[in-house]
Write a protein that holds these residues in place. Structure first.
Motif, PDB file in Angstrom:
ATOM      1  N   ILE A 157       0.868  -1.174   0.000  1.00  0.00           N
ATOM      2  CA  ILE A 157       0.000   0.000   0.000  1.00  0.00           C
ATOM      3  C   ILE A 157       0.906   1.225   0.000  1.00  0.00           C
ATOM      4  CG2 ILE A 157      -1.945  -1.129   1.124  1.00  0.00           C
ATOM      5  CD1 ILE A 157      -1.195   0.441   3.677  1.00  0.00           C
ATOM      6  N   TYR A 158       0.445   2.268  -0.631  1.00  0.00           N
ATOM      7  CA  TYR A 158       1.202   3.507  -0.771  1.00  0.00           C
ATOM      8  C   TYR A 158       0.398   4.635  -0.143  1.00  0.00           C
ATOM      9  CZ  TYR A 158       3.513   0.699  -4.315  1.00  0.00           C
ATOM     10  OH  TYR A 158       4.182  -0.298  -4.956  1.00  0.00           O
ATOM     11  N   GLY A 159       1.103   5.615   0.387  1.00  0.00           N
ATOM     12  CA  GLY A 159       0.402   6.744   0.980  1.00  0.00           C
ATOM     13  C   GLY A 159       1.373   7.762   1.533  1.00  0.00           C
ATOM     14  N   TYR A 160       0.851   8.541   2.477  1.00  0.00           N
ATOM     15  CA  TYR A 160       1.670   9.571   3.100  1.00  0.00           C
ATOM     16  C   TYR A 160       1.122   9.894   4.481  1.00  0.00           C
ATOM     17  CZ  TYR A 160      -2.030  12.719   1.428  1.00  0.00           C
ATOM     18  OH  TYR A 160      -3.243  13.314   1.171  1.00  0.00           O
ATOM     19  N   ALA A 210      -2.261   7.369  -4.742  1.00  0.00           N
ATOM     20  CA  ALA A 210      -1.663   8.011  -3.564  1.00  0.00           C
ATOM     21  C   ALA A 210      -0.897   9.274  -3.968  1.00  0.00           C
ATOM     22  CB  ALA A 210      -0.750   7.033  -2.842  1.00  0.00           C
ATOM     23  N   ARG A 211      -0.144   9.184  -5.047  1.00  0.00           N
ATOM     24  CA  ARG A 211       0.617  10.354  -5.499  1.00  0.00           C
ATOM     25  C   ARG A 211      -0.322  11.481  -5.925  1.00  0.00           C
ATOM     26  NH1 ARG A 211       4.389   9.255 -10.275  1.00  0.00           N
ATOM     27  NH2 ARG A 211       2.378   9.063 -11.255  1.00  0.00           N
ATOM     28  N   ASN A 212      -1.372  11.160  -6.672  1.00  0.00           N
ATOM     29  CA  ASN A 212      -2.319  12.188  -7.107  1.00  0.00           C
ATOM     30  C   ASN A 212      -3.038  12.832  -5.922  1.00  0.00           C
ATOM     31  OD1 ASN A 212      -1.633  11.794  -9.774  1.00  0.00           O
ATOM     32  ND2 ASN A 212      -3.328  10.398 -10.174  1.00  0.00           N
ATOM     33  N   HIS A 213      -3.366  12.033  -4.917  1.00  0.00           N
ATOM     34  CA  HIS A 213      -4.018  12.567  -3.721  1.00  0.00           C
ATOM     35  C   HIS A 213      -3.075  13.516  -2.991  1.00  0.00           C
ATOM     36  CE1 HIS A 213      -6.110  12.605   0.162  1.00  0.00           C
ATOM     37  NE2 HIS A 213      -7.188  12.266  -0.537  1.00  0.00           N
ATOM     38  N   LEU A 214      -1.806  13.127  -2.866  1.00  0.00           N
ATOM     39  CA  LEU A 214      -0.820  14.000  -2.219  1.00  0.00           C
ATOM     40  C   LEU A 214      -0.612  15.275  -3.028  1.00  0.00           C
ATOM     41  CD1 LEU A 214       1.232  14.742  -0.082  1.00  0.00           C
ATOM     42  CD2 LEU A 214       2.885  13.239  -1.217  1.00  0.00           C
ATOM     43  N   LEU A 215      -0.535  15.169  -4.339  1.00  0.00           N
ATOM     44  CA  LEU A 215      -0.378  16.364  -5.177  1.00  0.00           C
ATOM     45  C   LEU A 215      -1.544  17.331  -4.981  1.00  0.00           C
ATOM     46  CD1 LEU A 215       1.013  14.854  -8.486  1.00  0.00           C
ATOM     47  CD2 LEU A 215       2.164  16.519  -7.012  1.00  0.00           C
ATOM     48  N   ALA A 228       4.881  18.965   4.101  1.00  0.00           N
ATOM     49  CA  ALA A 228       6.074  19.803   4.209  1.00  0.00           C
ATOM     50  C   ALA A 228       7.239  19.248   3.391  1.00  0.00           C
ATOM     51  CB  ALA A 228       6.502  19.935   5.674  1.00  0.00           C
ATOM     52  N   ARG A 229       7.344  17.910   3.344  1.00  0.00           N
ATOM     53  CA  ARG A 229       8.512  17.307   2.708  1.00  0.00           C
ATOM     54  C   ARG A 229       8.212  16.561   1.419  1.00  0.00           C
ATOM     55  NH1 ARG A 229      10.649  14.450   8.025  1.00  0.00           N
ATOM     56  NH2 ARG A 229       9.496  12.822   6.986  1.00  0.00           N
ATOM     57  N   GLY A 230       6.968  16.165   1.211  1.00  0.00           N
ATOM     58  CA  GLY A 230       6.611  15.436  -0.002  1.00  0.00           C
ATOM     59  C   GLY A 230       6.977  13.969   0.005  1.00  0.00           C
ATOM     60  N   ASP A 231       7.158  13.391   1.194  1.00  0.00           N
ATOM     61  CA  ASP A 231       7.561  11.980   1.287  1.00  0.00           C
ATOM     62  C   ASP A 231       6.389  11.042   1.039  1.00  0.00           C
ATOM     63  OD1 ASP A 231      10.140  12.715   1.966  1.00  0.00           O
ATOM     64  OD2 ASP A 231       9.780  12.553   4.125  1.00  0.00           O
ATOM     65  N   MET A 232       6.579  10.120   0.118  1.00  0.00           N
ATOM     66  CA  MET A 232       5.615   9.051  -0.117  1.00  0.00           C
ATOM     67  C   MET A 232       6.083   7.832   0.679  1.00  0.00           C
ATOM     68  SD  MET A 232       3.345  10.137  -2.435  1.00  0.00           S
ATOM     69  CE  MET A 232       2.637   8.564  -2.848  1.00  0.00           C
ATOM     70  N   LEU A 233       5.130   7.063   1.186  1.00  0.00           N
ATOM     71  CA  LEU A 233       5.439   5.894   1.995  1.00  0.00           C
ATOM     72  C   LEU A 233       4.879   4.638   1.338  1.00  0.00           C
ATOM     73  CD1 LEU A 233       4.377   7.423   5.427  1.00  0.00           C
ATOM     74  CD2 LEU A 233       6.693   7.317   4.473  1.00  0.00           C
ATOM     75  N   VAL A 234       5.497   3.508   1.648  1.00  0.00           N
ATOM     76  CA  VAL A 234       5.007   2.211   1.176  1.00  0.00           C
ATOM     77  C   VAL A 234       5.143   1.213   2.321  1.00  0.00           C
ATOM     78  CG1 VAL A 234       7.241   1.539   0.175  1.00  0.00           C
ATOM     79  CG2 VAL A 234       5.152   0.451  -0.638  1.00  0.00           C
ATOM     80  N   ALA A 235       4.148   0.344   2.442  1.00  0.00           N
ATOM     81  CA  ALA A 235       4.185  -0.705   3.463  1.00  0.00           C
ATOM     82  C   ALA A 235       3.629  -1.983   2.858  1.00  0.00           C
ATOM     83  CB  ALA A 235       3.356  -0.299   4.683  1.00  0.00           C
ATOM     84  N   ASP A 236       4.150  -3.106   3.324  1.00  0.00           N
ATOM     85  CA  ASP A 236       3.613  -4.410   2.930  1.00  0.00           C
ATOM     86  C   ASP A 236       2.566  -4.814   3.949  1.00  0.00           C
ATOM     87  OD1 ASP A 236       5.166  -5.062   0.603  1.00  0.00           O
ATOM     88  OD2 ASP A 236       6.887  -5.229   1.934  1.00  0.00           O
ATOM     89  N   ILE A 237       1.361  -5.051   3.463  1.00  0.00           N
ATOM     90  CA  ILE A 237       0.238  -5.435   4.318  1.00  0.00           C
ATOM     91  C   ILE A 237      -0.268  -6.795   3.843  1.00  0.00           C
ATOM     92  CG2 ILE A 237      -2.123  -4.813   5.023  1.00  0.00           C
ATOM     93  CD1 ILE A 237      -0.037  -2.876   6.091  1.00  0.00           C
TER      94      ILE A 237
END
Length: 87
Positions: A3-6, A50-55, A12-21
């Motif tokens: 899963i991808y998200g933030y 996830a990227r589009n939502h963060l943008l 503030a930093r624009g970091d995207m995160l990923v986790a194995d679920i």
């Protein structure tokens, strides 16, 4: 499954995160509840979503244009891996 998200620092930093679920977790719980358990603001099984939502969030917050450009060009393989173990 990835899963991808933030989290709240992404604006503030624009970091995207990923986790194995585990797939069973994704079937048992809505993704927004999984995001909340991980301390994330948003999560999706699709990196592009996830990227589009963060943008959209960055643009709504009138974030630094340089951060917006970095996120716009971020690739899934660049996302920061985090522990996907749910409490």
């Amino acid at each position: 499954m990835k899963i991808y998200g933030y989290d709240d620092t992404a604006l503030a930093r624009g970091d995207m995160l990923v986790a194995d679920i585990e797939a069973q977790e994704l079937k048992a719980w809505p993704i927004d509840m999984i995001a909340a358990e991980l301390g994330w603001e948003f999560a999706s099984t699709r990196f592009g979503d996830a990227r589009n939502h963060l943008l959209a969030a960055l643009q709504a917050e009138d974030a630094d244009p340089e951060v917006i450009e970095i996120v716009r060009h971020t690739k899934a393989s660049w996302a920061m891996q985090v522990d996907g173990v749910l409490p």
